[in-house]
Design a protein around this motif. Sequence first.
Motif, PDB file in Angstrom:
ATOM      1  N   LEU A 301       0.835  -1.194   0.000  1.00  0.00           N
ATOM      2  CA  LEU A 301       0.000   0.000   0.000  1.00  0.00           C
ATOM      3  C   LEU A 301       0.874   1.249   0.000  1.00  0.00           C
ATOM      4  CD1 LEU A 301      -2.982   0.993   0.187  1.00  0.00           C
ATOM      5  CD2 LEU A 301      -2.621   1.168   2.668  1.00  0.00           C
ATOM      6  N   THR A 302       0.481   2.252  -0.778  1.00  0.00           N
ATOM      7  CA  THR A 302       1.211   3.517  -0.827  1.00  0.00           C
ATOM      8  C   THR A 302       0.273   4.674  -0.504  1.00  0.00           C
ATOM      9  OG1 THR A 302       0.782   3.874  -3.192  1.00  0.00           O
ATOM     10  CG2 THR A 302       2.766   2.608  -2.598  1.00  0.00           C
ATOM     11  N   ASN A 303       0.859   5.801  -0.154  1.00  0.00           N
ATOM     12  CA  ASN A 303       0.057   6.987   0.131  1.00  0.00           C
ATOM     13  C   ASN A 303      -0.759   7.398  -1.089  1.00  0.00           C
ATOM     14  OD1 ASN A 303       2.043   6.716   2.134  1.00  0.00           O
ATOM     15  ND2 ASN A 303       1.966   8.879   2.639  1.00  0.00           N
ATOM     16  N   GLU A 304      -0.155   7.266  -2.260  1.00  0.00           N
ATOM     17  CA  GLU A 304      -0.842   7.650  -3.500  1.00  0.00           C
ATOM     18  C   GLU A 304      -2.063   6.775  -3.751  1.00  0.00           C
ATOM     19  OE1 GLU A 304       3.027   9.341  -3.298  1.00  0.00           O
ATOM     20  OE2 GLU A 304       2.433   7.219  -3.194  1.00  0.00           O
ATOM     21  N   LYS A 305      -1.945   5.477  -3.443  1.00  0.00           N
ATOM     22  CA  LYS A 305      -3.092   4.582  -3.618  1.00  0.00           C
ATOM     23  C   LYS A 305      -4.227   4.950  -2.676  1.00  0.00           C
ATOM     24  CE  LYS A 305      -0.496   0.531  -5.244  1.00  0.00           C
ATOM     25  NZ  LYS A 305      -0.087  -0.871  -4.929  1.00  0.00           N
ATOM     26  N   VAL A 306      -3.894   5.356  -1.467  1.00  0.00           N
ATOM     27  CA  VAL A 306      -4.929   5.754  -0.509  1.00  0.00           C
ATOM     28  C   VAL A 306      -5.658   7.001  -1.002  1.00  0.00           C
ATOM     29  CG1 VAL A 306      -5.349   6.582   1.837  1.00  0.00           C
ATOM     30  CG2 VAL A 306      -3.738   4.713   1.451  1.00  0.00           C
ATOM     31  N   ILE A 307      -4.907   7.976  -1.510  1.00  0.00           N
ATOM     32  CA  ILE A 307      -5.535   9.211  -2.019  1.00  0.00           C
ATOM     33  C   ILE A 307      -6.444   8.885  -3.201  1.00  0.00           C
ATOM     34  CG2 ILE A 307      -5.102  11.418  -3.143  1.00  0.00           C
ATOM     35  CD1 ILE A 307      -4.547  11.497  -0.207  1.00  0.00           C
ATOM     36  N   ARG A 308      -5.976   8.020  -4.110  1.00  0.00           N
ATOM     37  CA  ARG A 308      -6.814   7.649  -5.262  1.00  0.00           C
ATOM     38  C   ARG A 308      -8.082   6.953  -4.798  1.00  0.00           C
ATOM     39  NH1 ARG A 308      -1.821   6.382  -7.852  1.00  0.00           N
ATOM     40  NH2 ARG A 308      -2.043   4.169  -7.284  1.00  0.00           N
ATOM     41  N   ARG A 309      -7.968   6.082  -3.818  1.00  0.00           N
ATOM     42  CA  ARG A 309      -9.143   5.368  -3.299  1.00  0.00           C
ATOM     43  C   ARG A 309     -10.142   6.344  -2.687  1.00  0.00           C
ATOM     44  NH1 ARG A 309      -7.475   1.819   1.441  1.00  0.00           N
ATOM     45  NH2 ARG A 309      -7.909   3.731   2.605  1.00  0.00           N
ATOM     46  N   ILE A 310      -9.644   7.317  -1.957  1.00  0.00           N
ATOM     47  CA  ILE A 310     -10.536   8.287  -1.322  1.00  0.00           C
ATOM     48  C   ILE A 310     -11.202   9.165  -2.364  1.00  0.00           C
ATOM     49  CG2 ILE A 310     -10.567  10.332   0.177  1.00  0.00           C
ATOM     50  CD1 ILE A 310      -8.421   8.970   1.876  1.00  0.00           C
ATOM     51  N   LEU A 311     -10.453   9.597  -3.368  1.00  0.00           N
ATOM     52  CA  LEU A 311     -11.039  10.418  -4.428  1.00  0.00           C
ATOM     53  C   LEU A 311     -12.117   9.650  -5.187  1.00  0.00           C
ATOM     54  CD1 LEU A 311      -7.887  12.230  -5.894  1.00  0.00           C
ATOM     55  CD2 LEU A 311      -9.649  13.203  -4.418  1.00  0.00           C
ATOM     56  N   ASP A 312     -11.934   8.346  -5.322  1.00  0.00           N
ATOM     57  CA  ASP A 312     -12.935   7.529  -6.011  1.00  0.00           C
ATOM     58  C   ASP A 312     -14.183   7.326  -5.154  1.00  0.00           C
ATOM     59  OD1 ASP A 312     -11.318   7.265  -8.219  1.00  0.00           O
ATOM     60  OD2 ASP A 312     -10.469   5.341  -7.597  1.00  0.00           O
ATOM     61  N   SER A 313     -14.018   7.331  -3.846  1.00  0.00           N
ATOM     62  CA  SER A 313     -15.149   7.032  -2.955  1.00  0.00           C
ATOM     63  C   SER A 313     -15.931   8.269  -2.528  1.00  0.00           C
ATOM     64  CB  SER A 313     -14.652   6.293  -1.712  1.00  0.00           C
ATOM     65  OG  SER A 313     -13.762   7.111  -0.955  1.00  0.00           O
ATOM     66  N   VAL A 314     -15.294   9.426  -2.516  1.00  0.00           N
ATOM     67  CA  VAL A 314     -15.973  10.654  -2.088  1.00  0.00           C
ATOM     68  C   VAL A 314     -16.579  11.333  -3.310  1.00  0.00           C
ATOM     69  CG1 VAL A 314     -15.706  12.934  -1.022  1.00  0.00           C
ATOM     70  CG2 VAL A 314     -14.429  10.965  -0.132  1.00  0.00           C
TER      71      VAL A 314
END
Length: 323
Positions: A301-314
């Motif tokens: 897991l990377t910080n960038e993957k977390v940001i992408r996941r959040i942008l997709d969910s919000v």
Amino acid sequence: MTLSPEQTQWFSQTFAQLVANVERAVVGKHEVVQLAFTCLVAEGHLLLEDFPGTGKTSLARAMADTLQGEQHRIQFTPDLLPSDVTGVTIFDQASQRFEFRRGPVFANVVLADEINRASPKTQSALLEVMEEHQVTVDGVTHKVGQPFIVIATQNPIEQAGTYRLPEAQLDRFLMKSSIGYPDHASSVSILSNPKAGRHGRGLEGIISTEHVVSMVGLAEEVHADESVLEYVATICAETRDAGDVVLGCSIRAGLGLMRAARVWAAACGRNYVLPDDIKLLAQPVLAHRMVLDPEEEFRGLTNEKVIRRILDSVAAPQERVSA
């Protein structure tokens, strides 16, 4: 009060001229140059994590030349002292009084080269000036000039003899990015220029530092709808609530994202912020401020993957059409 069409046009044209001038020295890196000037006008700082020889010094020097400003480079090493960065007070025998000798941090563009090679004590010498644009030595406060930006670099390969930047210092950087290697066409263009690789020397200044200060004020007038503010607040909250994130983004991160978005919108010729501006800037502004769960990080897991996941969910706010 929002920007007038004339002010917005002037801002957009001036921003484009600044970027185009620097691209004469940093070829094929349009987005990185845009981010660097966005940091500057948003009164933030830029952390570049990249390999040696990718143009980090060239970018900093070219920006300083373009702004008709002063640029200093600080080579961070383990024996570097805080006074080597901020300056020192010495006793002048001739005048029989103490005088302050300014350090290299007193410039418009400061390149902190390989910042993680200096001791934490020396790294912390930058904390006050990056946050408050001032230096306090022996109880006396000295203001640095405007505009002011610190462009710090890190080498992601060599970790021996380095000191990891603490989260409090990483939070002082508005953005973290990388220049990367140029594509094939850009590489050929660079190799064909016998003057290439001279760190941006020879660029003519196209704007005064006073005009950049004016751009800072204009960017603050860019309108941000309440729905956009709620969108940013939700994204930051999601980073804190994520189960695989130990430390999420603070309110300082949200403020930085909004400052950068206002500058980006004005650079695009708009006097209002769009959700797309937030999506585009979320990665460079937010990712480096988070600390992941070590086990999840070990799994890839990377910080960038977390940001992408959040942008997709919000859900992003939708454009409102007046009747």
